[in-house]
Design a protein around this motif. Structure first.
Motif, short mmCIF file in Angstrom:
data_model
loop_
_atom_site.label_atom_id
_atom_site.label_comp_id
_atom_site.label_asym_id
_atom_site.label_seq_id
_atom_site.Cartn_x
_atom_site.Cartn_y
_atom_site.Cartn_z
N SER A 1 -1.69 -3.26 5.45
CA SER A 1 -2.97 -3.65 4.85
C SER A 1 -3.44 -2.55 3.91
O SER A 1 -3.21 -1.37 4.15
CB SER A 1 -4.04 -3.85 5.93
N ASN A 2 -4.09 -2.97 2.85
CA ASN A 2 -4.60 -2.03 1.87
C ASN A 2 -5.97 -1.52 2.33
O ASN A 2 -6.99 -2.05 1.95
CB ASN A 2 -4.69 -2.75 0.52
N THR A 3 -5.94 -0.49 3.15
CA THR A 3 -7.19 0.01 3.74
C THR A 3 -7.06 1.50 4.04
O THR A 3 -5.94 2.01 4.18
CB THR A 3 -7.50 -0.75 5.05
N ASP A 4 -8.19 2.18 4.15
CA ASP A 4 -8.18 3.59 4.53
C ASP A 4 -8.12 3.76 6.05
O ASP A 4 -8.00 4.87 6.55
CB ASP A 4 -9.44 4.30 4.01
N ASP A 5 -8.22 2.66 6.75
CA ASP A 5 -8.20 2.69 8.21
C ASP A 5 -6.77 2.96 8.69
O ASP A 5 -5.94 2.06 8.76
CB ASP A 5 -8.73 1.34 8.73
N ARG A 6 -6.51 4.20 9.03
CA ARG A 6 -5.13 4.61 9.38
C ARG A 6 -4.61 3.91 10.63
O ARG A 6 -3.41 3.68 10.76
CB ARG A 6 -5.05 6.12 9.56
N SER B 1 3.86 -0.60 12.80
CA SER B 1 4.58 -0.75 14.06
C SER B 1 4.97 -2.21 14.28
O SER B 1 6.03 -2.48 14.85
CB SER B 1 3.85 -0.11 15.23
N ARG B 2 4.18 -3.14 13.81
CA ARG B 2 4.58 -4.56 13.94
C ARG B 2 5.81 -4.86 13.09
O ARG B 2 6.72 -5.57 13.53
CB ARG B 2 3.44 -5.48 13.49
N GLY C 1 0.50 6.18 -0.75
CA GLY C 1 -0.61 6.58 0.11
C GLY C 1 -0.31 6.60 1.59
O GLY C 1 -1.09 7.16 2.38
N ASP C 2 0.79 5.98 1.99
CA ASP C 2 0.99 5.85 3.44
C ASP C 2 2.43 6.10 3.90
O ASP C 2 2.76 5.84 5.05
CB ASP C 2 0.53 4.44 3.90
N TRP C 3 3.26 6.65 3.02
CA TRP C 3 4.68 6.75 3.39
C TRP C 3 4.96 7.66 4.60
O TRP C 3 5.85 7.32 5.41
CB TRP C 3 5.57 7.11 2.18
N PRO C 4 4.23 8.78 4.79
CA PRO C 4 4.58 9.60 5.98
C PRO C 4 4.38 8.83 7.28
O PRO C 4 5.19 8.93 8.21
CB PRO C 4 3.62 10.79 5.88
N LEU C 5 3.33 8.01 7.30
CA LEU C 5 3.07 7.19 8.48
C LEU C 5 4.18 6.14 8.66
O LEU C 5 4.61 5.86 9.79
CB LEU C 5 1.71 6.50 8.29
#
Ligand SMILES: *Cc1c(COP(=O)(O)O)cnc(C)c1O
Length: 233
Positions: A166-171, A179-180, A208-212
């Motif tokens: 999702s395109n959100t700042d909510d990590r 994880s899904r 914006g989110d690749w490490p996660l």
């Protein structure tokens, strides 16, 4: 259409951002440098810095850049692929990451057979909250495999799964999405009864989110802005 072909490309900046990423990205994770909306010179700057794998989201743009650039570039198609563009695209990329319907998959297969090539594809899964994102719903994808519908493919190799959070700042939300997607990938991959071979790519994670995403098992990441800067649409 703003392709910025006349704009000076910051080759040194591109090279140094790539070097920094290469330092951070763990071994075994493939970086797809997303060059959409950036000119061929920007791709060339990244190529000269050692990058070989690039991502594009529009068929015309990929086909326009490809002949201007070195032949050992591996192109990943990552955008929504319209059925009327499939014939043009087939044979021009290493992986089509964005297969978002069975109808599209069957068409890719038919066109690949016709062209005498084997297409490597990823199944795009939809978990994000946005209504606009394309892809198979998780249950739909599981059903596709459980019913062994892939067995009808003649010239297409399904190599794994691609997804977007999702395109959100909510990590937490983003972590939950990753994880899904990863769980779905593992469920299919680890189901020995399917007898899949070379189902080993999990593509998720952007600037914006690749490490996660990597923490959740991604082994393909697609990074544009953090290499090439903001896109001018
Ligand atoms: C544009 C795009 C990316 C790259 O996004 P950045 O935020 O610029 O890194 C990754 N994946 C897909 C599917 C895209 O369309």
């Amino acid at each position: 259409m703003a392709e910025n072909d006349n704009m000076a490309v910051d080759a040194a900046g591109i090279a140094s951002r790539l070097r920094e990423l290469d330092r951070q990205i763990p071994e075994g994770v493939r970086l797809v440098a997303v060059s959409k909306f950036h000119p061929a010179q920007a791709v060339m700057a990244a190529y000269e810095a050692g990058q070989r794998c690039f991502g594009e989201s529009r068929v015309q743009e990929l086909l326009r850049k490809e002949p201007e650039l070195p032949g050992d570039i591996k192109w990943h198609f990552i955008g929504h692929l319209q059925t009327n563009k499939v014939r043009q695209l087939v044979g021009h990329c290493d992986v089509i990451e964005s297969v978002d319907s069975e109808r599209l998959l069957d068409l890719i297969d038919r066109e690949s057979e016709r062209a005498g090539v084997v297409s490597r594809v990823l199944m795009q899964v939809h978990v994000a909250r946005e209504e606009t994102k394309f892809g198979f719903y998780p249950e739909e994808l599981l059903e596709y495999f459980r019913e062994r519908r892939f067995e009808s493919l003649k010239a297409t190799h399904i190599c794994g799964v691609m997804g977007m959070a999702s395109n959100t700042d909510d990590r937490e939300r983003v972590a939950e999405d990753f994880s899904r997607i990863a769980e779905l990938y593992r469920t299919i991959r680890e189901d020995a009864s399917l007898g899949l071979r070379g189902f080993d790519l999990l593509s998720m994670g952007m600037s914006g989110d690749w490490p996660l995403a990597v923490d959740h098992g991604a082994n393909v990441i697609r990074i544009g802005t953090a290499i090439f800067g903001e896109r001018q649409y």
